[in-house]
Design an enzyme around this catalytic site. Structure first.
Site, PDB file in Angstrom:
ATOM      1  N   ALA A   1      18.027  36.088  51.677  1.00 48.45           N
ATOM      2  CA  ALA A   1      17.346  36.521  52.896  1.00 48.45           C
ATOM      3  C   ALA A   1      16.369  37.667  52.636  1.00 48.45           C
ATOM      4  O   ALA A   1      15.226  37.632  53.080  1.00 48.45           O
ATOM      5  CB  ALA A   1      18.371  36.947  53.945  1.00 48.45           C
TER       6      ALA A   1
ATOM      7  N   GLU B   1      17.333  46.943  46.054  1.00 47.79           N
ATOM      8  CA  GLU B   1      18.287  46.009  45.437  1.00 47.79           C
ATOM      9  C   GLU B   1      19.220  46.761  44.495  1.00 47.79           C
ATOM     10  O   GLU B   1      18.770  47.525  43.641  1.00 47.79           O
ATOM     11  CB  GLU B   1      17.536  44.917  44.677  1.00 47.79           C
ATOM     12  CG  GLU B   1      18.376  44.030  43.790  1.00 47.79           C
ATOM     13  CD  GLU B   1      19.548  43.373  44.506  1.00 47.79           C
ATOM     14  OE1 GLU B   1      20.650  43.359  43.925  1.00 47.79           O
ATOM     15  OE2 GLU B   1      19.352  42.881  45.634  1.00 47.79           O
ATOM     16  N   ALA B   2      20.530  46.514  44.651  1.00 52.40           N
ATOM     17  CA  ALA B   2      21.517  47.196  43.811  1.00 52.40           C
ATOM     18  C   ALA B   2      21.449  46.756  42.360  1.00 52.40           C
ATOM     19  O   ALA B   2      21.782  47.513  41.454  1.00 52.40           O
ATOM     20  CB  ALA B   2      22.920  46.960  44.363  1.00 52.40           C
TER      21      ALA B   2
ATOM     22  N   THR C   1      25.371  27.054  51.834  1.00 49.08           N
ATOM     23  CA  THR C   1      24.775  28.009  52.773  1.00 49.08           C
ATOM     24  C   THR C   1      23.404  28.556  52.381  1.00 49.08           C
ATOM     25  O   THR C   1      22.756  29.224  53.190  1.00 49.08           O
ATOM     26  CB  THR C   1      25.741  29.194  52.980  1.00 49.08           C
ATOM     27  OG1 THR C   1      26.158  29.693  51.702  1.00 49.08           O
ATOM     28  CG2 THR C   1      26.963  28.752  53.767  1.00 49.08           C
TER      29      THR C   1
ATOM     30  N   ASN D   1      23.609  30.547  41.940  1.00 49.96           N
ATOM     31  CA  ASN D   1      24.382  29.506  42.619  1.00 49.96           C
ATOM     32  C   ASN D   1      24.113  28.121  42.042  1.00 49.96           C
ATOM     33  O   ASN D   1      23.434  27.971  41.032  1.00 49.96           O
ATOM     34  CB  ASN D   1      24.119  29.552  44.142  1.00 49.96           C
ATOM     35  CG  ASN D   1      22.679  29.191  44.491  1.00 49.96           C
ATOM     36  OD1 ASN D   1      21.901  28.731  43.656  1.00 49.96           O
ATOM     37  ND2 ASN D   1      22.318  29.409  45.736  1.00 49.96           N
TER      38      ASN D   1
ATOM     39  N   HIS E   1      30.626  30.318  49.709  1.00 45.93           N
ATOM     40  CA  HIS E   1      29.758  30.176  50.871  1.00 45.93           C
ATOM     41  C   HIS E   1      30.166  31.190  51.944  1.00 45.93           C
ATOM     42  O   HIS E   1      30.502  30.834  53.074  1.00 45.93           O
ATOM     43  CB  HIS E   1      29.837  28.749  51.432  1.00 45.93           C
ATOM     44  CG  HIS E   1      29.366  27.704  50.487  1.00 45.93           C
ATOM     45  ND1 HIS E   1      29.722  26.365  50.594  1.00 45.93           N
ATOM     46  CD2 HIS E   1      28.567  27.785  49.391  1.00 45.93           C
ATOM     47  CE1 HIS E   1      29.155  25.674  49.608  1.00 45.93           C
ATOM     48  NE2 HIS E   1      28.447  26.523  48.875  1.00 45.93           N
TER      49      HIS E   1
ATOM     50  N   TRP F   1      28.763  40.592  40.635  1.00 44.17           N
ATOM     51  CA  TRP F   1      29.704  41.641  41.029  1.00 44.17           C
ATOM     52  C   TRP F   1      31.085  41.206  40.518  1.00 44.17           C
ATOM     53  O   TRP F   1      31.922  40.724  41.283  1.00 44.17           O
ATOM     54  CB  TRP F   1      29.734  41.814  42.544  1.00 44.17           C
ATOM     55  CG  TRP F   1      28.438  42.253  43.147  1.00 44.17           C
ATOM     56  CD1 TRP F   1      27.486  41.470  43.714  1.00 44.17           C
ATOM     57  CD2 TRP F   1      27.962  43.597  43.249  1.00 44.17           C
ATOM     58  NE1 TRP F   1      26.438  42.235  44.180  1.00 44.17           N
ATOM     59  CE2 TRP F   1      26.707  43.552  43.899  1.00 44.17           C
ATOM     60  CE3 TRP F   1      28.475  44.832  42.861  1.00 44.17           C
ATOM     61  CZ2 TRP F   1      25.954  44.688  44.175  1.00 44.17           C
ATOM     62  CZ3 TRP F   1      27.724  45.974  43.142  1.00 44.17           C
ATOM     63  CH2 TRP F   1      26.478  45.898  43.786  1.00 44.17           C
TER      64      TRP F   1
ATOM     65  N   VAL G   1      22.909  51.239  47.720  1.00 43.13           N
ATOM     66  CA  VAL G   1      22.921  51.823  49.061  1.00 43.13           C
ATOM     67  C   VAL G   1      24.349  52.187  49.461  1.00 43.13           C
ATOM     68  O   VAL G   1      25.260  51.349  49.402  1.00 43.13           O
ATOM     69  CB  VAL G   1      22.303  50.857  50.089  1.00 43.13           C
ATOM     70  CG1 VAL G   1      22.508  51.366  51.503  1.00 43.13           C
ATOM     71  CG2 VAL G   1      20.811  50.685  49.798  1.00 43.13           C
TER      72      VAL G   1
END
Length: 516
Positions: free
Chosen positions: A13, A33-34, A499, A95, A454, A66, A225
């Site tokens: 997104a 972005e991390a 998704t 994915n 998902h 992660w 963040v």
């Protein structure tokens, strides 16, 4: 400087929003972005591969995941890794590259539950805008000029497990549907995938790459963040750690697009979430909302197939090309509430431990999953520390409808596994059989179900009067100003599909609204 938009997360997104919003020349956009920032040219070869096993499981690529994020799939299982992408493109960079839409009924249900402007007719223009469908682009429900290429491998290029499952299902009476993204389609279909010439096309490739270099788009990589900064009830920025230093990045609107696990975690650390949880962690309450309390994912059961030598795919071969969607007619479920899939090799975390070392048996997989889910789980903070991963309790198969339809799906899959097309390519090696009682199948499913990565519905959109709603139909966090969530978190319920494409659609749909 202050930006017009501060977007947290560069995934399915966030990358879309950054590209679309920065297309307006005088709009200043910050994308945070991390994970690592990288261009398309710098994309690792394992990320490009049509088979994502290496990027998901390879130790060399831990920076793109992660790995310390864990979840418990059902109440009787232990915690294990829950794969999510980290870095440009987010989970679209690791994915299975499946480009399947939710069914029209998903979005019409959203609209009926108070999501104004989110019916299938409302969101279809966004689905069309995001894609270039190389086979059906001339249809009025498809697009032919969008950033994401949609490709379907011809049957001649399918793997042995793809072909065997399709033949068995067709012989059992499931219909052929050449385009599973066509409204009303059901049955055996080639998977649509976001792939060009055998290479993955992530949202980093499709959206961010053409946008890099714009003077009004600032990209902050390796920037973690902690929380949203408020002045009163208005969000004015975020607190970020980058290069070992804490700083603030401020803007007129803060958009959380960190995904269905990390967007709710940021909200909760910001004081937006369940009051009892925030109090237990000594986090001052800014707004009491049911953040994280409606998690959904698709529960899946996979049967390993020990493949004969001739049926084993070559290195780098696409892990899946075919699926079978069907309507069970059970337990108040709607159309296409179930799905069966073929895997020629292990493309994700589902059973990759079965792959074996050199010289050991090679396995494919047959799978069935509950496509329309009623069970709900939760994402909750374990700590106010921004570097501690949240706790994910999926509680899949909790709802009686889900377990009943999974049981029926397992029996259907076992029937297909007896078909000659499958027995000729290998042996289904598992502890399930058709003589098992319902209770035995249920117990097996609860002990062995995997998810499909998902994750959705942790900041659900809906009627503000609904006590489970977190964001309104414009993705605004209830009771607060200048703060939106735009990612898979906002799905009121998980769509009857993988998704990724729906998440891209959500960003496209909201970018159009924001620009208007």
């Amino acid at each position: 400087m202050d930006y017009d938009y501060v977007i947290v997360g560069a995934g399915s997104a966030g990358a879309v929003l950054a590209a679309r919003l920065s297309a307006r020349a005088h709009t200043q956009v910050a994308l945070i972005e991390a994970g690592p920032d990288f261009t398309s040219a710098q994309t690792p070869s394992a990320m490009r591969s049509p088979n994502p096993h290496e990027i998901i499981a390879g130790a060399s690529y831990a920076a793109h995941r992660w790995d310390d994020l864990k979840s418990r799939r059902t109440r009787v299982q232990d915690y294990r890794t829950y794969w999510r992408g980290r870095g440009m493109g987010g989970s679209s960079s690791i994915n299975g590259q499946i480009a399947i839409r939710g069914v029209p009924e998903d979005f019409d249900d959203w609209a009926a539950d108070g999501c104004v402007g989110w019916s299938f007719a409302d969101v279809l223009p966004a689905f069309r805008r995001l894609e270039t469908d190389d086979r059906f682009g001339d249809r009025d429900y498809h697009g032919d000029s969008g950033p994401i290429p949609i490709y379907r491998a011809p049957v001649s290029k399918w793997g042995a497990v793809d072909q065997a499952l399709a033949e068995a299902a067709l012989d059992e009476g499931y219909p052929w549907a050449p385009d599973h993204n066509a409204p009303g389609a059901t049955g055996v279909s080639p998977y649509a995938i976001n792939n060009r010439d055998g290479d993955r096309v992530s949202t980093n490739d499709a959206y961010l790459e053409p946008s890099r270099g714009r003077n009004n788009l600032a990209i902050f990589g390796e920037a973690h963040v902690d929380k949203v900064i408020f002045e009163g009830l208005r969000a004015v920025g975020v607190r970020v750690r980058q290069g070992g230093v804490w700083r603030e990045i401020r803007g007129g609107m803060v958009i959380l697009s960190a995904g269905a696990i990390h967007s709710p975690a940021i909200l909760m650390r910001s004081g937006v979430g369940p009051a009892s949880l925030l109090k237990s962690l000594d986090i001052p309450i800014k707004m009491a909302l049911p953040v994280g309390e409606a998690f959904q994912d698709h529960p899946a059961i996979f049967l390993p197939v020990q493949l004969e030598p001739f049926a084993r795919p070559p290195t780098g071969f696409r892990h899946t090309n075919a699926c079978v969607r069907y309507s069970s007619g059970l337990a108040d479920a709607g159309p296409n509430d179930m799905m069966m899939v073929a895997m020629n090799r292990f493309g994700d975390s589902l059973g990759h431990h079965l792959a074996g070392a050199s010289g050991e048996p090679v396995f494919g997989l047959l799978g069935v999953w509950v496509n329309q889910c009623f069970s709900r789980g939760a994402v909750r903070l374990a700590s106010a520390d921004p570097f501690t991963q949240p706790i994910v309790e999926e509680t899949m198969l909790d709802h009686p409808s889900d377990i009943e339809r999974m049981r029926d799906g397992v029996r259907r899959l076992l029937r297909l596994a007896r078909h000659a097309s499958l027995t000729e390519i290998g042996v289904v090696a598992n502890d399930l059989n058709e003589d098992m009682t319902d209770a035995e199948i249920d117990a097996y499913a609860l002990a062995n179900a995997g998810d499909t990565q998902h994750a959705t519905s942790t900041c659900p959109m809906g009627d503000p009067r609904n006590p489970m709603t977190v964001v309104d139909s414009d993705c605004r966090v209830l009771g607060l100003e200048g703060l939106r969530v735009i990612d898979a978190s906002i799905m009121p319920s998980v769509v009857r599909a993988n998704t990724h494409l729906t998440t891209v659609m959500i960003a496209e749909h909201m970018a159009e609204r924001l620009l208007a």
